[in-house]
Design an enzyme around this catalytic site. Structure first.
Site, PDB file in Angstrom:
ATOM      1  CB  SER A  80      41.572  39.058  46.451  1.00 13.27           C
ATOM      2  OG  SER A  80      40.720  39.763  45.576  1.00 13.27           O
ATOM      3  CE  LYS A 109      43.510  41.526  43.197  1.00 12.74           C
ATOM      4  NZ  LYS A 109      42.243  40.961  43.676  1.00 12.74           N
ATOM      5  CB  SER A 130      42.762  43.391  47.147  1.00 12.13           C
ATOM      6  OG  SER A 130      42.474  42.114  46.631  1.00 12.13           O
ATOM      7  CE  LYS A 189      45.497  40.581  47.916  1.00  8.28           C
ATOM      8  NZ  LYS A 189      44.208  40.947  48.522  1.00  8.28           N
TER       9      LYS A 189
END
Length: 490
Positions: free
Chosen positions: A40, A43, A100, A203
């Protein structure tokens, strides 16, 4: 196509990189250029392109996005959106950044480019512009797919661009919770954000093939460090390793260094700005390799849409309206002080005598002209200083003391502040304070603007802030290249 990879078949490979965010200098590197599964962390690119699209008017934060069957079918982590459901883009951004959410990330890509495949092509084009030479994206969410790979170095570069290229959106990565429209979501990185002093993003990522990944950023004083780890064995062990690397970065980074922001890539928009048209549908990759170049004459250049403002709560709208008077008063005061200083420098005894002569001639018949009092040798300037009870006038003589208060704070028990530099004259320091206050109204409204004379010059300070507000102010100013350091209670 999603490819499932068993943790027993392939153990996640470790990689790490530590960077001084201010100038991009590498402070530590381990296996940083090996192509691995980003999960992720992907993202970050999805959100980077979303910020770009909003800034250039491709889409609005309040645009209602219709959720496709493809987006609704994405596996967890997800917001739980249903096919056909409509939701504002701003909520999708929050869900992708904080929770997420995979369904939100896919919906963002489809809303901007029409399909996830087209969005992936834009992701790769943007990655190339940013210098992410060893990264290939296949989707908007980061779930394991054949060929969907990146490196610790490339993801650190991306995190640095997110911070410097879109500072107005960066705060979303530090929110512990966020309103995602259909429900409130909790940050997947809340443990690290709560445990590491100065941490404010960015993140997390996890799949069985990738392991536990994290791109983290933290600021302490003038220093900002970005640390990336791939292949952690668990959330706890990953966070512990990131903590060690962050401490290493702050130890190796100099306290003061010139900020060299990364070069922001030129905006190309959809399909490379429309200069290249791809034949065939977005779902037919075999035909998409045929390129037709079209040359056209531009007949008009439409004015771009203004950058959309974020939604204001009722109490914020009330505060903004109240602030307008303060802004006008501050500008008026600055203009008046400029005029007074100019007059003080230009005025002479001969000018005063001319004014007396003109006044005598203009007086009505029969009324004796009243001679004005002689101009004092030292000109005293009056500064208007509002207090909580009344407006009083304070006379300040430039050489009577080392401190000049230009505005009184009403911040109550707040004992923190920020310093935005030392200047050669009191006038220059006051001008910088006023300019900064008008630029950062939402952060510095009501703060005390103080000029303090020191051996090195005149220090420009804002006082009357909380510790959190002082830190956030410095982060925002540093992102714009303004020198800023917090001032603790004394």
């Amino acid at each position: 196509m999603i490819v499932g990879v068993s943790a027993k078949i392939m153990a996640a490979e470790y990689a790490a990189l530590v960077m001084d965010a201010r100038n991009g200098k590498i402070l530590h590197s381990s296996n940083a250029d090996t192509r691995l599964h980003p999960a992720s962390l992907t993202k970050m690119m999805t959100l980077y392109i979303a910020f770009e699209a909003v800034e250039h008017g491709e889409i609005d934060l309040d645009t209602l996005v219709t959720i496709s069957k493809n987006a609704a079918a994405e596996p967890p982590s997800k917001l739980g959106l249903k096919a056909g459901q409509k939701i504002k883009l701003r909520y999708l951004i929050r869900a992708a950044a904080v929770k997420s959410a995979n369904d939100a990330a896919t919906a963002i890509g489809e809303a901007i480019e029409g399909s996830e495949a087209a969005f992936a092509r834009r992701m790769n084009r943007t990655a190339k512009q940013l210098g992410m030479s060893r990264t290939t994206f296949k989707n908007a969410h980061g779930l394991t797919a054949s060929g969907h790979l990146s490196t610790a170095r490339d993801m650190t570069v991306l995190g640095r661009h997110v911070f410097y290229d879109y500072p107005e959106y960066y705060n979303i990565f530090s929110r512990k919770t966020a309103d995602a429209g259909v429900r409130t979501v909790t940050h997947t990185n809340s443990r690290f954000l709560n445990s590491y002093a100065g941490a404010d993003g960015i993140k997390t990522g996890y799949t069985s093939a990738a392991g536990f990944n994290l791109v983290a950023s933290a600021q302490r004083g003038n220093e900002r460090i970005i640390t990336t780890v791939f292949g952690g064995r668990s959330t706890a062990s990953r966070n512990a390793r990131v903590t060690e690397l962050m401490d290493l970065g702050f130890k190796r980074a100099p306290s003061r260094v010139a900020v060299v922001k990364p070069k922001r890539p030129p905006y190309l928009g959809k399909a490379a700005g429309g200069a290249v048209m791809v034949a065939g549908t977005q779902d037919a990759p075999k035909v998409a390799s045929k390129i037709i170049r079209v040359t056209v004459n531009i007949t008009k250049s439409p004015i771009p849409k203004p950058r959309p403002m974020r939604e204001l709560a009722p109490e914020e709208e009330t505060l903004l309206a109240a602030m307008s008077d303060d802004i006008l008063n501050a500008v008026t005061q600055a203009q008046e002080e400029e005029q007074v200083l100019a007059l003080a420098e230009a005025a002479t005894t001969e000018a005063a005598e001319v004014l007396e002569e003109v006044a005598a001639k203009a007086a009505p018949a029969g009324i004796a002209a009243i001679a004005p009092k002689p101009r004092p040798a030292t000109l005293q300037l009056a500064a208007i200083t509002p207090t909580s009870a009344q407006i009083t006038t304070q006379t300040v003589v430039a050489d009577t003391g080392p401190e000049v208060v230009t505005r009184l704070s009403t911040s109550g028990s707040r004992h923190w502040g920020v310093n935005i530099g030392t200047y050669g004259s009191e006038y220059e320091a006051r001008k910088v304070l006023l300019k900064t206050a008008l630029t950062e109204l939402d952060m510095l409204d009501g703060a005390l603007r103080k000029v303090v004379k020191s051996k090195r010059g005149y220090q420009a300070n804002f006082l009357g802030l909380t510790q959190d507000l002082a830190g956030m102010t410095c982060r925002r100013l540093s992102a714009r290249g303004v020198e800023c350091s917090p001032i603790g209670p004394t």
